[in-house]
Design a protein around this motif. Structure first.
Motif, mmCIF file in Angstrom:
data_model
loop_
_atom_site.group_PDB
_atom_site.id
_atom_site.type_symbol
_atom_site.label_atom_id
_atom_site.label_comp_id
_atom_site.label_asym_id
_atom_site.label_seq_id
_atom_site.Cartn_x
_atom_site.Cartn_y
_atom_site.Cartn_z
ATOM 1 N N ALA A 242 -24.664 -6.855 -27.549
ATOM 2 C CA ALA A 242 -24.481 -7.854 -28.607
ATOM 3 C C ALA A 242 -25.096 -9.167 -28.123
ATOM 4 C CB ALA A 242 -22.998 -8.049 -28.900
ATOM 5 N N ARG A 243 -25.743 -9.862 -29.050
ATOM 6 C CA ARG A 243 -26.326 -11.162 -28.710
ATOM 7 C C ARG A 243 -25.249 -12.226 -28.887
ATOM 8 N NH1 ARG A 243 -32.111 -11.864 -30.269
ATOM 9 N NH2 ARG A 243 -31.404 -10.797 -32.130
ATOM 10 N N GLU A 244 -25.122 -13.054 -27.860
ATOM 11 C CA GLU A 244 -24.128 -14.133 -27.881
ATOM 12 C C GLU A 244 -24.824 -15.414 -27.422
ATOM 13 O OE1 GLU A 244 -19.663 -14.779 -26.132
ATOM 14 O OE2 GLU A 244 -21.144 -14.015 -24.732
ATOM 15 N N ASP A 245 -24.809 -16.422 -28.256
ATOM 16 C CA ASP A 245 -25.457 -17.704 -27.939
ATOM 17 C C ASP A 245 -26.919 -17.527 -27.527
ATOM 18 O OD1 ASP A 245 -23.062 -19.031 -28.477
ATOM 19 O OD2 ASP A 245 -22.362 -18.792 -26.412
ATOM 20 N N GLY A 246 -27.607 -16.622 -28.199
ATOM 21 C CA GLY A 246 -29.037 -16.442 -27.960
ATOM 22 C C GLY A 246 -29.412 -15.514 -26.819
ATOM 23 N N VAL A 247 -28.436 -15.016 -26.071
ATOM 24 C CA VAL A 247 -28.737 -14.088 -24.980
ATOM 25 C C VAL A 247 -27.982 -12.778 -25.205
ATOM 26 C CG1 VAL A 247 -29.279 -15.844 -23.253
ATOM 27 C CG2 VAL A 247 -26.935 -15.070 -23.507
ATOM 28 N N TRP A 248 -28.506 -11.709 -24.656
ATOM 29 C CA TRP A 248 -27.886 -10.402 -24.833
ATOM 30 C C TRP A 248 -26.810 -10.162 -23.796
ATOM 31 C CZ3 TRP A 248 -28.375 -7.512 -29.008
ATOM 32 C CH2 TRP A 248 -29.442 -7.760 -29.856
ATOM 33 N N ARG A 249 -25.747 -9.524 -24.216
ATOM 34 C CA ARG A 249 -24.615 -9.141 -23.362
ATOM 35 C C ARG A 249 -24.323 -7.674 -23.614
ATOM 36 N NH1 ARG A 249 -25.908 -12.746 -20.576
ATOM 37 N NH2 ARG A 249 -25.150 -14.852 -20.750
ATOM 38 N N ILE A 250 -23.771 -6.993 -22.629
ATOM 39 C CA ILE A 250 -23.460 -5.584 -22.844
ATOM 40 C C ILE A 250 -22.001 -5.418 -23.242
ATOM 41 C CG2 ILE A 250 -25.256 -4.875 -21.216
ATOM 42 C CD1 ILE A 250 -23.015 -3.859 -19.416
ATOM 43 N N GLU A 251 -21.775 -4.432 -24.065
ATOM 44 C CA GLU A 251 -20.431 -4.105 -24.557
ATOM 45 C C GLU A 251 -20.155 -2.624 -24.251
ATOM 46 O OE1 GLU A 251 -18.084 -5.946 -25.689
ATOM 47 O OE2 GLU A 251 -18.957 -7.706 -26.628
ATOM 48 N N PRO A 252 -19.930 -2.298 -22.973
ATOM 49 C CA PRO A 252 -19.671 -0.891 -22.651
ATOM 50 C C PRO A 252 -18.353 -0.432 -23.266
ATOM 51 C CG PRO A 252 -19.265 -2.265 -20.736
ATOM 52 C CD PRO A 252 -19.834 -3.159 -21.806
ATOM 53 N N GLU A 253 -18.265 0.844 -23.521
ATOM 54 C CA GLU A 253 -17.036 1.379 -24.107
ATOM 55 C C GLU A 253 -15.948 1.412 -23.047
ATOM 56 O OE1 GLU A 253 -17.426 5.035 -26.274
ATOM 57 O OE2 GLU A 253 -19.409 4.437 -26.988
ATOM 58 N N LEU A 254 -14.891 0.685 -23.314
ATOM 59 C CA LEU A 254 -13.714 0.687 -22.450
ATOM 60 C C LEU A 254 -12.536 1.179 -23.276
ATOM 61 C CD1 LEU A 254 -13.934 -2.783 -20.638
ATOM 62 C CD2 LEU A 254 -14.595 -0.553 -19.735
ATOM 63 N N PRO B 52 -18.258 -10.470 -25.544
ATOM 64 C CA PRO B 52 -16.931 -11.037 -25.770
ATOM 65 C C PRO B 52 -15.825 -9.999 -25.916
ATOM 66 C CG PRO B 52 -18.370 -11.408 -27.669
ATOM 67 C CD PRO B 52 -19.215 -10.830 -26.587
ATOM 68 N N ALA B 53 -16.077 -8.877 -26.556
ATOM 69 C CA ALA B 53 -15.026 -7.857 -26.716
ATOM 70 C C ALA B 53 -14.651 -7.253 -25.360
ATOM 71 C CB ALA B 53 -15.483 -6.764 -27.679
ATOM 72 N N THR B 54 -15.650 -6.994 -24.529
ATOM 73 C CA THR B 54 -15.380 -6.423 -23.206
ATOM 74 C C THR B 54 -14.685 -7.440 -22.309
ATOM 75 O OG1 THR B 54 -17.294 -4.972 -23.443
ATOM 76 C CG2 THR B 54 -16.440 -5.290 -21.221
ATOM 77 N N ARG B 55 -15.123 -8.694 -22.366
ATOM 78 C CA ARG B 55 -14.447 -9.724 -21.559
ATOM 79 C C ARG B 55 -12.982 -9.848 -21.960
ATOM 80 N NH1 ARG B 55 -19.153 -12.881 -22.679
ATOM 81 N NH2 ARG B 55 -17.869 -14.176 -24.022
ATOM 82 N N ARG B 56 -12.710 -9.812 -23.262
ATOM 83 C CA ARG B 56 -11.313 -9.922 -23.731
ATOM 84 C C ARG B 56 -10.497 -8.741 -23.225
ATOM 85 N NH1 ARG B 56 -7.287 -12.536 -23.656
ATOM 86 N NH2 ARG B 56 -5.653 -11.831 -25.033
ATOM 87 N N ASN B 57 -11.052 -7.540 -23.278
ATOM 88 C CA ASN B 57 -10.368 -6.352 -22.776
ATOM 89 C C ASN B 57 -10.010 -6.536 -21.293
ATOM 90 O OD1 ASN B 57 -10.308 -3.638 -21.357
ATOM 91 N ND2 ASN B 57 -10.487 -2.917 -23.462
ATOM 92 N N LEU B 58 -10.944 -7.026 -20.497
ATOM 93 C CA LEU B 58 -10.689 -7.213 -19.062
ATOM 94 C C LEU B 58 -9.720 -8.369 -18.809
ATOM 95 C CD1 LEU B 58 -14.264 -6.556 -17.666
ATOM 96 C CD2 LEU B 58 -12.301 -5.001 -17.679
ATOM 97 N N GLU B 59 -9.726 -9.378 -19.679
ATOM 98 C CA GLU B 59 -8.745 -10.470 -19.546
ATOM 99 C C GLU B 59 -7.328 -9.941 -19.746
ATOM 100 O OE1 GLU B 59 -10.071 -13.288 -22.458
ATOM 101 O OE2 GLU B 59 -11.832 -13.852 -21.266
ATOM 102 N N VAL B 60 -7.143 -9.103 -20.753
ATOM 103 C CA VAL B 60 -5.824 -8.518 -21.009
ATOM 104 C C VAL B 60 -5.402 -7.651 -19.822
ATOM 105 C CG1 VAL B 60 -4.554 -6.895 -22.487
ATOM 106 C CG2 VAL B 60 -6.030 -8.642 -23.510
ATOM 107 N N ARG B 61 -6.320 -6.877 -19.296
ATOM 108 C CA ARG B 61 -6.013 -6.037 -18.127
ATOM 109 C C ARG B 61 -5.639 -6.890 -16.906
ATOM 110 N NH1 ARG B 61 -7.392 -0.770 -19.014
ATOM 111 N NH2 ARG B 61 -8.628 -0.421 -20.885
ATOM 112 N N ALA B 62 -6.340 -8.011 -16.722
ATOM 113 C CA ALA B 62 -6.033 -8.893 -15.597
ATOM 114 C C ALA B 62 -4.655 -9.521 -15.754
ATOM 115 C CB ALA B 62 -7.105 -9.978 -15.468
ATOM 116 N N GLU B 63 -4.313 -9.920 -16.980
ATOM 117 C CA GLU B 63 -2.978 -10.482 -17.226
ATOM 118 C C GLU B 63 -1.900 -9.451 -16.907
ATOM 119 O OE1 GLU B 63 -2.963 -11.855 -21.286
ATOM 120 O OE2 GLU B 63 -4.608 -13.245 -20.903
ATOM 121 N N ARG B 64 -2.105 -8.223 -17.352
ATOM 122 C CA ARG B 64 -1.142 -7.149 -17.100
ATOM 123 C C ARG B 64 -1.021 -6.864 -15.603
ATOM 124 N NH1 ARG B 64 -1.670 -1.459 -19.998
ATOM 125 N NH2 ARG B 64 -0.829 -2.687 -21.695
ATOM 126 N N ALA B 65 -2.132 -6.752 -14.928
ATOM 127 C CA ALA B 65 -2.107 -6.493 -13.479
ATOM 128 C C ALA B 65 -1.408 -7.629 -12.738
ATOM 129 C CB ALA B 65 -3.526 -6.303 -12.953
#
Length: 158
Positions: free
Chosen positions: A133-145, A63-76
């Motif tokens: 990070a585990r989200e809704d029972g499955v693992w997701r990656i949170e790469p450093e951005l 979720p943190a990485t998705r939010r970061n990319l959402e903000v970048r997409a809005e800006r772009a």
């Protein structure tokens, strides 16, 4: 062979087949931190040839990485005057591994967070750690951005 004996043989064969199938079933790749990292790397490597792979790679992000990319997409979108989707912020055609992973191991797992240590052929220089990070029972990656910073505002010189 009498029909009752044939029925028993058939039932036994069916049960053995089901047992063999149950023994061969695998957990989904995102059920472990190292599995989701492997899957994400695979999707990113194929994203140049397959546009769907970038969407699939995006879905494996936390979720943190998705939010970061959402903000970048809005800006772009504001800057370019056309709509960008968050998955498009994953640098299409620019993804490349610094080294080929030789081993991956989960380190520092605690509750819904874990780190995956990735080591290449030369452990002294080919090493990376990816936070998961585990989200809704499955693992997701949170790469450093890098954090998204405010754009500079231009002042009128007058």
């Amino acid at each position: 062979m009498p029909s009752s004996q044939r029925a028993r043989v058939f039932v036994m064969a069916a049960l053995l087949s089901l047992a063999a199938l149950a023994g061969c079933s695998r957990s989904p790749p995102d059920s472990t931190p190292d599995g989701v990292v492997r899957l994400w790397l695979e999707k990113m490597e194929t994203s140049t040839a397959d546009p769907r792979a970038a969407r699939e790679a995006y879905a494996l992000l936390g979720p943190a990485t998705r939010r970061n990319l959402e903000v970048r997409a809005e800006r772009a979108s504001r800057i370019q005057g056309r709509r960008f989707e968050p998955h498009e912020m994953l640098a299409e055609g620019r993804f490349g591994l610094k080294f080929r992973p030789k081993t991956m191991s989960v380190v520092g797992a605690s509750g819904d967070e874990a780190k995956v240590d990735i080591v290449g052929a030369d452990p002294a220089v080919e090493r990376a750690t990816v936070r998961c990070a585990r989200e809704d029972g499955v693992w997701r990656i949170e790469p450093e951005l890098p954090e998204v910073t405010d754009l500079p505002r231009w002042r009128d010189g007058g």
